[in-house]
Design an enzyme around this catalytic site. Structure first.
Site, PDB file in Angstrom:
ATOM      1  CB  SER A  23      -0.927   0.001   1.224  1.00  0.00           C
ATOM      2  OG  SER A  23      -0.184  -0.242   2.403  1.00  0.00           O
ATOM      3  CG  ASN A 110      -4.401  -4.773  12.468  1.00  0.00           C
ATOM      4  OD1 ASN A 110      -3.783  -4.679  11.411  1.00  0.00           O
ATOM      5  ND2 ASN A 110      -4.851  -5.926  12.932  1.00  0.00           N
ATOM      6  CB  THR A 155     -41.293  25.919  -9.070  1.00  0.00           C
ATOM      7  OG1 THR A 155     -42.372  26.404  -9.861  1.00  0.00           O
ATOM      8  CG2 THR A 155     -41.212  26.768  -7.799  1.00  0.00           C
ATOM      9  CG  HIS A 156     -42.159  22.514 -11.826  1.00  0.00           C
ATOM     10  ND1 HIS A 156     -42.330  21.209 -11.451  1.00  0.00           N
ATOM     11  CD2 HIS A 156     -42.953  23.247 -10.988  1.00  0.00           C
ATOM     12  CE1 HIS A 156     -43.189  21.139 -10.439  1.00  0.00           C
ATOM     13  NE2 HIS A 156     -43.566  22.369 -10.136  1.00  0.00           N
ATOM     14  CB  SER A 277     -14.818  25.174 -29.323  1.00  0.00           C
ATOM     15  OG  SER A 277     -14.834  24.381 -30.486  1.00  0.00           O
ATOM     16  CE  LYS A 283     -19.985  26.393 -27.678  1.00  0.00           C
ATOM     17  NZ  LYS A 283     -20.099  24.996 -28.064  1.00  0.00           N
ATOM     18  CD  GLU A 290     -20.056  21.918 -19.724  1.00  0.00           C
ATOM     19  OE1 GLU A 290     -19.137  21.264 -20.258  1.00  0.00           O
ATOM     20  OE2 GLU A 290     -20.777  22.704 -20.364  1.00  0.00           O
ATOM     21  CD  GLN A 322      -3.479  -2.270   1.752  1.00  0.00           C
ATOM     22  OE1 GLN A 322      -2.815  -2.566   2.721  1.00  0.00           O
ATOM     23  NE2 GLN A 322      -3.214  -2.714   0.542  1.00  0.00           N
ATOM     24  CE  LYS A 325      -4.894   3.155   5.077  1.00  0.00           C
ATOM     25  NZ  LYS A 325      -5.822   1.995   5.071  1.00  0.00           N
TER      26      LYS A 325
HETATM   27  N1  ARG Z   1      -1.822  -1.224   4.864  1.00  0.00           N
HETATM   28  C1  ARG Z   1      -2.696  -1.698   5.845  1.00  0.00           C
HETATM   29  C2  ARG Z   1      -4.029  -0.965   5.739  1.00  0.00           C
HETATM   30  O1  ARG Z   1      -4.061   0.021   5.133  1.00  0.00           O
HETATM   31  C3  ARG Z   1      -2.113  -1.491   7.210  1.00  0.00           C
HETATM   32  C4  ARG Z   1      -2.554  -2.467   8.234  1.00  0.00           C
HETATM   33  C5  ARG Z   1      -1.938  -3.780   7.978  1.00  0.00           C
HETATM   34  N2  ARG Z   1      -2.368  -4.746   8.920  1.00  0.00           N
HETATM   35  C6  ARG Z   1      -2.291  -6.042   8.689  1.00  0.00           C
HETATM   36  N3  ARG Z   1      -2.712  -6.824   9.614  1.00  0.00           N
HETATM   37  N4  ARG Z   1      -1.840  -6.502   7.577  1.00  0.00           N
HETATM   38  O2  ARG Z   1      -5.026  -1.394   6.241  1.00  0.00           O
END
Ligand code: ARG
Length: 459
Positions: A23, A110, A155-156, A277, A283, A290, A322, A325
């Site tokens: 990661s 963790n 409205t509408h 454009s 344009k 948008e 994971q 993220k």
């Molecule tokens: N890269 C992991 C995550 O984002 C970190 C935690 C990893 N924990 C594990 N037991 N492998 O969740």
């Protein structure tokens, strides 16, 4: 491949597995937070006598060096490491040796990642909040400047009743104000520290979790170690709040696009916020509006994606998490970019006030007021509604506005009309008489502006 966990393995990890699992490419965004969390952890370990003061000092200064080396580009975060936690720990051990190996005492990745993500999210919530505030400052300025800039309310998407630009901007002010309140709520609810929860079941070391929580400016420690390492509710809440922000921006953009069209011409987007454009030389397109409207889908996608990821996860930590993220980082960056661009666009936009006024005078936006006139002269509302309906039909046939008819023409439809009808249904009267709380009259708006300026002063 630098891993923290090779001991019980007899084979090298398959390269594809390594890459799939890693990661570092995205969690390096949390480098600063990872170091900050480790600092607090180490201070607490020393306070509890789990590390010596000397070990603490060595680790803190090693972390400091890693931190500044990364920031000034001397040390590069590479994919040789599995994740940002491994990167920091491995580099620390490289630099300070034995003491570095004690950093992870009483901690799991963790609870570490749960902490990093919370620290990261907290900072971003504050940034988004600040960006929304800048947008609100622009809106309140427009409200103050335009208490009697008349325009049609719809409205509408059909002309309904006249309003003012101040009133229209005020509607968005309320939306973005609620968005900020939602962010504040999320911050308050999430602001408890998971560090010390270990892998899932706490730890046998005598950690002082309240102390780390305090060092990291949390309200306190989280109360269940299994929940602590597997709670992603606050991210879901944040994605929901950001989806709502995007929905608001998208609605506003939709209006800007319509108002900017050749048919409406209520506004002209500044050249700096428009694009051309490649083929049509005439344009000037509202691409930014948008794109913001378009990117809304991406943020909604992140919300649905995380909800779906979380729905089948048994307690406690599972690697599925994971996946929180990339999508959260992307959604945060998208929302921040969109608010900032939108604020610039609205700050520089030109309102064609004459065109807006003329538009408000057409399309029978004063028909309700004409009916109210009859009611004030003794006609029952339902009858008045019917009379004005017929009057509008007559006007459409004659291609005239109600106030362009002569008194004779008006009287032919209803004898109750007198000379004062013209005053009663003028644009000014239609707006100025709407004085209840939240209505568009300049007097009512002044009150709202005052309340909202006080709100902005609170921070
Ligand atoms: N890269 C992991 C995550 O984002 C970190 C935690 C990893 N924990 C594990 N037991 N492998 O969740």
């Amino acid at each position: 491949m630098a891993q923290l966990w090779g001991g019980r393995f007899t084979k090298e990890t398959d390269k594809l597995v390594y890459n799939f699992n890693a990661s570092i490419s995205f969690d390096q965004k949390m480098f600063k937070q990872d170091v900050e969390g480790s600092r607090a952890h180490v201070k607490m370990l020393a306070k509890q006598g789990i590390l010596t003061d000397d070990e603490k000092e060595q680790i803190l200064s090693g972390l400091e060096d890693i931190y500044s080396d990364v920031l000034n580009g001397k040390l590069e975060i590479t994919d040789e490491y599995e994740d940002i936690h491994s990167f920091v720990e491995a580099n620390l051990i490289d630099r300070i040796g034995e003491a570095g190996k004690k950093l992870h005492t009483g901690r799991s990745r963790n609870d570490q990642v749960a902490l990093d993500m919370k620290l990261y999210t907290r900072d971003e919530i504050c940034e988004i909040n600040g960006l929304l505030k800048e947008l609100l400052e622009v809106l309140i300025k427009l409200m103050e400047e335009n208490p009697d800039t008349y325009m049609p309310g719809f409205t509408h998407l059909q002309k309904a009743q006249p309003i003012t630009l101040a009133h229209h901007m005020g509607a968005y002010f309320e939306m973005f104000k609620r968005d900020r309140q939602r962010l504040d709520d999320i911050y308050r609810r999430m602001n408890y520290c998971p560090l010390g929860s270990g892998a899932l079941a706490g730890t046998t070391y005598p950690l002082d979790r309240e102390y780390t929580a305090q060092l990291l400016s949390f309200e306190g420690a989280t109360l269940n170690s299994m929940d602590s390492v597997s709670d992603r509710d606050y991210l879901i809440e944040l994605l929901a709040a950001m989806s709502t922000i995007m929905m608001h921006l998208s609605r506003f953009c939709e209006e800007i696009i319509i108002w900017n069209s050749n048919e409406y011409r209520f506004v002209e987007i500044d050249d700096a916020y428009s694009t051309g454009s490649s083929i049509m030389p005439q344009k000037k397109n509202p691409d930014i509006a948008e794109l913001i409207r378009g990117k809304t889908g991406r943020v909604y996608g992140a919300l649905v994606s995380l909800l779906t990821t979380m729905k089948g996860i048994p307690l406690a930590y599972n690697k599925d998490m994971q996946e929180d993220k990339e999508l959260t980082f992307d959604a945060i960056d998208t929302v921040k970019g969109c608010i900032a661009l939108f604020t610039g666009m609205i700050r520089t936009i030109k309102f064609n006030k004459d065109i807006m006024r003329t538009s408000a005078m057409k399309g029978f936006t004063n028909a309700t007021d004409a009916a109210d006139y009859l009611v004030n002269h003794g006609v029952a509302f339902r009858d008045a509604h019917g009379i004005i309906g017929r009057l509008v039909l007559y006007c459409i046939d004659q291609d005239k506005a109600i106030d362009e008819l002569s008194l004779d023409e008006l009287k032919a439809i209803c004898p109750v009309f007198e000379e004062d009808i013209y005053e009663a249904i003028s644009l000014e009267t239609c707006v100025n008489k709407r004085t209840t709380i939240g209505a568009p009259s300049p007097d009512a708006m002044r009150e709202i502006i005052k309340i909202n300026k006080e709100y902005l002063k609170l921070g």
